[in-house]
Motif scaffolding. Structure first.
Motif, short mmCIF file in Angstrom:
data_model
loop_
_atom_site.label_atom_id
_atom_site.label_comp_id
_atom_site.label_asym_id
_atom_site.label_seq_id
_atom_site.Cartn_x
_atom_site.Cartn_y
_atom_site.Cartn_z
N ASN A 51 -4.01 0.81 -2.87
CA ASN A 51 -3.55 2.12 -3.20
C ASN A 51 -3.97 3.39 -2.48
O ASN A 51 -3.62 4.50 -2.35
N SER A 52 -5.30 3.01 -1.54
CA SER A 52 -5.80 4.05 -0.87
C SER A 52 -6.38 3.63 0.21
O SER A 52 -6.53 2.27 0.35
N SER B 133 6.74 7.22 4.95
CA SER B 133 6.48 6.88 3.52
C SER B 133 8.13 7.41 3.29
O SER B 133 9.09 7.55 3.94
N GLN C 37 0.97 -1.09 -0.06
CA GLN C 37 -0.11 0.02 0.11
C GLN C 37 1.05 1.21 0.04
O GLN C 37 1.80 1.38 0.81
N ASN C 38 0.52 2.16 -1.08
CA ASN C 38 1.65 3.19 -1.17
C ASN C 38 3.06 2.99 -1.00
O ASN C 38 3.85 3.65 -0.02
#
Length: 511
Positions: A491-492, A259, A7-8
């Motif tokens: 992805n979100s 991140s 995810q991300n």
């Protein structure tokens, strides 16, 4: 079956995969991959971590050694900046793996050395870190003891140094016992306290000296560019060695990053700029002391001892915070993780930190510093430089061989692909031997001494080439399409993650 979720740009295990590993001998709560919730460190946390570790006595005095070799102030500062920019590259490359997969350094090492072979790079990093832990604890003890003696006349009683060492050692181990997350909060305290203190010291120096002082006006002693470069390259290697060890175990911290962008941007600015600016402050203040006191005081402890008792007291607190931050962050986390990885089912990170502290005492840092200080510092510096080949293997494996794709589940499976044959990846061992052997040739063959002067750099590149070649077609590398088959992409936090967040999907582990 899907065993991991991306995810991300961050990969975590599914709940089913995580549960299946609970009984594995390679798994415990400290070594497991971080969950999505635990990816909570923002850029500010990484900036304060590095600033807190860089604001230390060795960084303050680093330029003094370069100036003694004949450099002027700006040449010394430029050398420090270049060295830190160079070491930043492997730091960021290894940070990516820790951030993406949420794994600590010893687990990352399983990828390129095997489940058992990982003890080789993990313990190699641990030994030098434990050595520095003992030495830095003794240096901190000496600084605190000196400042207390300057403040209180009664402090020179029998055994006062032993008491300071014991208390400072306990403080270091107690903070380390809490794990890397404790560094997150310690750095938030240390950064403003030490940073503001350094600025105040600089302002005091400029105000009382009436200018920058003679050191900043002293010219370079090199007559030609060639003479300069003969000193510059080994000096850069020395600067690189300052953080070369942390370049290996940076995943221990980056596994908590929110991140890739946040950790990369924060580290890129905070490390080289802080080291360069703080070293300049050291030069400027020392230059001013020549005017104020009639002698160059490179040691901040010797400088503080000349102030009134209250200022000495405040300075002592600052030095305690500074020494604690770099010692725990740079010298305890790595060996504690390495010791824990020896037997994950029985040894916790806290126990590993305690064992590290005891090992540091057994090394008798007071004896080392009194009798063999220069030799040991040279040896540890050399040892740090020779860790370059391990850095090279880590970079080659993750970026060139596997192209950032791995089966996270199998890093904890004793029968997984990353156990190789008998738990050892012979290609990693061979590449390490080659990467160390090439710089060592510089000690044997006089005409090749430049290899030894740049041991870390040559070792890194040689091991990258050797490991990439040796791993061609290795069975542990995921084949085309395998990563996609084992990975679920999210992805979100909306739409297809709705079932995840309300807990209705049992295969997702985002807690």
């Amino acid at each position: 079956m899907k065993t991991q979720i991306e995810q991300n740009g961050i990969v975590i295990l599914t709940k089913e995969a995580s549960d299946s590993l609970e009984g594995s001998g390679l798994w415990n709560d400290d070594l497991r991959p971080t969950t999505m919730k635990e990816h909570s460190w923002k850029g500010l946390n990484f900036a304060t971590l590095w600033i807190g570790m860089c604001l230390c006595i060795p960084a303050y005095t680093m330029a003094s050694g370069l100036i003694s070799l004949g450099m002027n102030w700006w040449q010394a500062i430029a050398t420090i900046f270049v060295g830190n920019v160079i070491v930043l590259i492997p730091i960021l490359l290894n940070s990516h793996a820790g951030t993406k997969y949420g794994i600590p350094y010893p687990v990352f090492a399983r990828l390129w050395f095997g489940s058992k072979g990982a003890h080789i790079p993990a313990m190699a990093r641990a030994i030098v870190a434990a050595g520095w832990f003992g030495i830095n604890t003794w240096i901190g003890t000496g600084a605190i003891d000196t400042l207390l003696s300057a403040s209180f006349s009664f402090w020179n009683f029998s055994g006062h140094t032993v008491i300071v060492f014991a208390l400072f050692w306990i403080l270091n181990v107690a903070v380390a016992y809490k794990g890397p997350q404790a560094m997150k909060y310690l750095s938030l305290i240390a950064t403003p306290v030490v940073g503001i203190s350094a600025i105040i010291l600089l302002i005091w120096a400029l105000t009382n000296s009436g200018g920058w002082g003679p050191i900043l006006s002293t010219p370079s002693q090199f007559q030609t560019t060639g003479e300069f470069f003969k000193v510059f390259f080994p000096a850069v290697t020395g600067v690189i060695a300052f953080w070369a060890t942390l370049a290996l175990n940076i995943p221990d911290f980056c596994r908590y990053a929110k991140s890739q962008k946040s950790q990369m941007v924060a580290q890129s600015f905070s490390l080289p700029l802080t080291m360069t600016i703080f070293s300049f402050i050291g030069i400027a203040v020392t230059s001013a002391t020549v005017v104020i006191f009639g002698q160059a005081l490179w040691d901040p402890v010797a400088l503080l001892a000349k102030f009134p008792p209250f200022i000495i007291f405040l300075g002592t607190l600052v030095i305690v915070i500074s020494s604690l931050t770099i010692n725990v962050g740079a010298n305890v986390v790595a060996p504690a993780r390495a010791i824990e990885n020896l037997n994950p089912r029985r040894i916790t990170f806290g126990l590993g930190a305690l064992i590290t502290g005891l090992f540091a005492i057994l090394m008798q840092p007071w004896f080392i510093m009194e009798n063999f200080g220069n030799y040991i510092f040279g040896w540890l510096g050399t040892y740090g430089a020779l860790l370059g080949p391990i850095d090279g293997i880590a970079i080659a494996d993750y970026w060139l061989v596997r192209k950032r794709q791995m089966a996270l589940h199998e890093l904890y499976d004793v029968n997984g692909r990353y156990s190789y044959t008998g738990g050892f990846n012979k290609n990693g061992v061979y590449a390490l031997i080659i990467g160390v052997a090439v710089p060592v040739l510089g000690l044997i063959i006089p005409g090749l001494h430049f290899l030894w002067d740049n041991a870390w750099t040559f070792g890194l590149f040689v091991s990258i080439i050797a490991y990439t070649y040796l791993m061609k077609g290795d069975q542990s590398v995921l084949k085309k399409g395998e990563y996609e088959k084992m990975t679920s992409y999210k992805n979100s936090v909306s739409g297809n993650l709705a079932d995840t967040l309300d807990g209705s999907n049992p295969n997702v582990n985002l807690y």
